[in-house]
Design an enzyme around this catalytic site. Structure first.
Site, PDB file in Angstrom:
ATOM      1  N   TYR A  63       0.855  -1.196   0.000  1.00 59.55           N
ATOM      2  CA  TYR A  63       0.000   0.000   0.000  1.00 59.55           C
ATOM      3  C   TYR A  63       0.883   1.235   0.000  1.00 59.55           C
ATOM      4  CZ  TYR A  63      -3.550  -3.413   1.523  1.00 59.55           C
ATOM      5  OH  TYR A  63      -4.378  -4.506   1.636  1.00 59.55           O
ATOM      6  N   HIS A 130       0.336 -12.092   1.271  1.00 55.65           N
ATOM      7  CA  HIS A 130      -0.718 -11.324   0.603  1.00 55.65           C
ATOM      8  C   HIS A 130      -1.327 -12.085  -0.584  1.00 55.65           C
ATOM      9  CE1 HIS A 130      -1.864  -6.807  -0.046  1.00 55.65           C
ATOM     10  NE2 HIS A 130      -2.894  -7.601  -0.219  1.00 55.65           N
ATOM     11  N   SER A 209     -12.948  -5.794   1.932  1.00 52.19           N
ATOM     12  CA  SER A 209     -13.953  -5.204   1.033  1.00 52.19           C
ATOM     13  C   SER A 209     -15.366  -5.696   1.352  1.00 52.19           C
ATOM     14  CB  SER A 209     -13.612  -5.479  -0.431  1.00 52.19           C
ATOM     15  OG  SER A 209     -12.390  -4.898  -0.779  1.00 52.19           O
ATOM     16  N   PRO A 210     -15.771  -5.708   2.640  1.00 51.71           N
ATOM     17  CA  PRO A 210     -17.099  -6.211   3.000  1.00 51.71           C
ATOM     18  C   PRO A 210     -18.229  -5.308   2.502  1.00 51.71           C
ATOM     19  CG  PRO A 210     -16.093  -5.163   4.902  1.00 51.71           C
ATOM     20  CD  PRO A 210     -15.039  -5.209   3.834  1.00 51.71           C
ATOM     21  N   LEU A 211     -17.865  -4.093   2.073  1.00 52.20           N
ATOM     22  CA  LEU A 211     -18.852  -3.166   1.528  1.00 52.20           C
ATOM     23  C   LEU A 211     -18.782  -3.108  -0.003  1.00 52.20           C
ATOM     24  CD1 LEU A 211     -18.462  -0.383   4.219  1.00 52.20           C
ATOM     25  CD2 LEU A 211     -20.481  -1.805   3.837  1.00 52.20           C
ATOM     26  N   GLY A 212     -18.195  -4.154  -0.598  1.00 49.84           N
ATOM     27  CA  GLY A 212     -18.133  -4.207  -2.055  1.00 49.84           C
ATOM     28  C   GLY A 212     -17.374  -3.040  -2.653  1.00 49.84           C
ATOM     29  N   GLY A 214     -16.997  -0.194  -1.461  1.00 50.27           N
ATOM     30  CA  GLY A 214     -17.756   1.042  -1.263  1.00 50.27           C
ATOM     31  C   GLY A 214     -19.087   1.071  -1.966  1.00 50.27           C
ATOM     32  N   PHE A 216     -21.806  -0.731  -1.640  1.00 46.36           N
ATOM     33  CA  PHE A 216     -22.976  -0.832  -0.774  1.00 46.36           C
ATOM     34  C   PHE A 216     -23.105   0.347   0.184  1.00 46.36           C
ATOM     35  CE2 PHE A 216     -22.205  -5.356  -1.916  1.00 46.36           C
ATOM     36  CZ  PHE A 216     -23.348  -5.510  -2.686  1.00 46.36           C
ATOM     37  N   SER A 217     -22.090   1.203   0.201  1.00 41.14           N
ATOM     38  CA  SER A 217     -22.195   2.452   0.960  1.00 41.14           C
ATOM     39  C   SER A 217     -22.717   3.585   0.090  1.00 41.14           C
ATOM     40  CB  SER A 217     -20.824   2.855   1.524  1.00 41.14           C
ATOM     41  OG  SER A 217     -20.373   1.891   2.431  1.00 41.14           O
TER      42      SER A 217
END
Length: 344
Positions: A63, A130, A209-212, A214, A216-217
């Site tokens: 990163y 990774h 990435s549980p929110l796809g 971003g 789903f936000s």
């Protein structure tokens, strides 16, 4: 947000690591989602997260590269004993910027030493490979990682985007504490055999990435900054696919109204309801989004409601793959047999 729920602690894996049930993905603070964010603001955000009970911090040497580890290191100065630090190795760049995956022993050791120096810590709580190296047997890579544990430089070992077969082989060399994988309402292929394998072996699951990314936000492509890799490397955000996928977001919005929750909170609550050994690590660069994510911890869903949320995002209808290049993901990447290395 007036009152945030208490973020509980969970046992991640069966070797003794305890983490906050929701972690904080730090990648977007420094890389891939547009220009790096102001360092002082990100340090404040990490401190705020830790104060609110989100103590499981996720970074990687790639990163930046490297800059996110430096940022996280500065943020945890003076609070090292309050956080569970996870970082990763394996992605390497040559002088021309070409990317490769490495799991050879010399690289494993050099990468760990470099991460310890950048973060300025004596040890790493959870050290992941990774991506698996298709040239090096997983036993060889984990064998060197095991030495890092024995030397006290690393507490627990993890893998990311590894197949069920490689997870089993790695676990036979040294207990794997956690496997990090993409898991969300629109990334569910890991449910076939990777997650069952982790559960069988007592390995914790860290959902990135549980929110796809971003989605789903409510993140739309027009909001993405210049240089955001979702515009070019994430097929689900390409205009023709995004148009078809938007209906899932709208369906979550409708469900959220009934539960008095945002669609992002419902998507995150769904991950939290997948098991006590599952720790999602949503990333954010804004306090208000962090508070919204923490709010998902307090949302209780019945079995019927969990299914309702799942049905709002029928996986066979999602348009586009999760990466433009899937070659380094668990489904397509695997390591050679140990015998091939021994013969060489």
């Amino acid at each position: 947000m007036a009152c945030l729920p208490t973020v509980p602690r969970i046992k991640l894996g069966s070797q003794g690591l305890e983490v906050s049930a929701q972690g904080l993905g730090c990648m977007g603070m420094s890389a891939f989602y547009g220009p790096p964010k102001p360092e002082a603001d990100m340090i404040d955000l990490i401190h705020y997260a830790v104060d609110k009970g989100v103590t499981f911090l996720d970074t990687s040497d790639v990163y930046g590269p490297h800059t996110n580890e430096i940022l996280v290191g500065k943020a945890i100065k003076g609070i090292r004993d309050k956080v569970q630090l996870a970082t990763k190795f394996a992605v390497a760049f040559d002088d021309k910027g070409n990317l490769s995956i490495r799991g050879d022993p010399a690289f494993v050791r050099a990468a760990c030493e470099a991460s310890l120096k950048r973060i300025d810590v004596d040890y790493i709580d959870l050290y992941y490979q990774h991506r698996v190296d298709p040239k090096v047997p997983i036993e060889v890579t984990v064998g060197e990682m095991k030495k890092l544990v024995e030397e006290g430089k690393v507490k627990y070992l993890g893998l990311s985007e590894a197949s069920a077969s490689d997870i089993r082989r790695a676990h036979s060399v040294h207990p794997i504490t956690a496997v990090q994988l993409e898991w969300s309402l629109w990334a569910r292929d890991v449910e076939e055999d990777v997650i069952p394998t982790c559960r069988e072996l007592g390995i914790g699951i860290v959902a990135y990435s549980p929110l796809g990314r971003g989605f789903f936000s409510g993140k739309q492509i027009e909001e993405f900054a210049e240089g955001d890799f979702r515009k070019i490397a994430m097929p689900r955000f390409l205009p023709e696919n995004l148009e078809r996928n938007k209906v899932f977001y709208e369906q979550l919005c409708a469900l959220g109204e009934k539960k008095k929750a945002t669609p992002g909170q419902l998507a995150l609550a769904w991950v939290h309801h997948q098991g006590l050994e599952v720790a999602p690590i949503p990333g954010t660069t804004k306090i208000k989004n962090l508070e919204e994510n923490i709010g998902a911890v307090g949302i209780k869903l019945s079995k019927e409601e969990v299914k309702e949320v799942e049905d709002a995002v029928p996986i066979d209808k999602v348009a586009g793959d999760r990466y433009g290049d899937m070659s380094n993901t668990w489904r397509y990447a695997s390591t050679p047999p140990l015998s091939s290395w021994q013969k060489a």
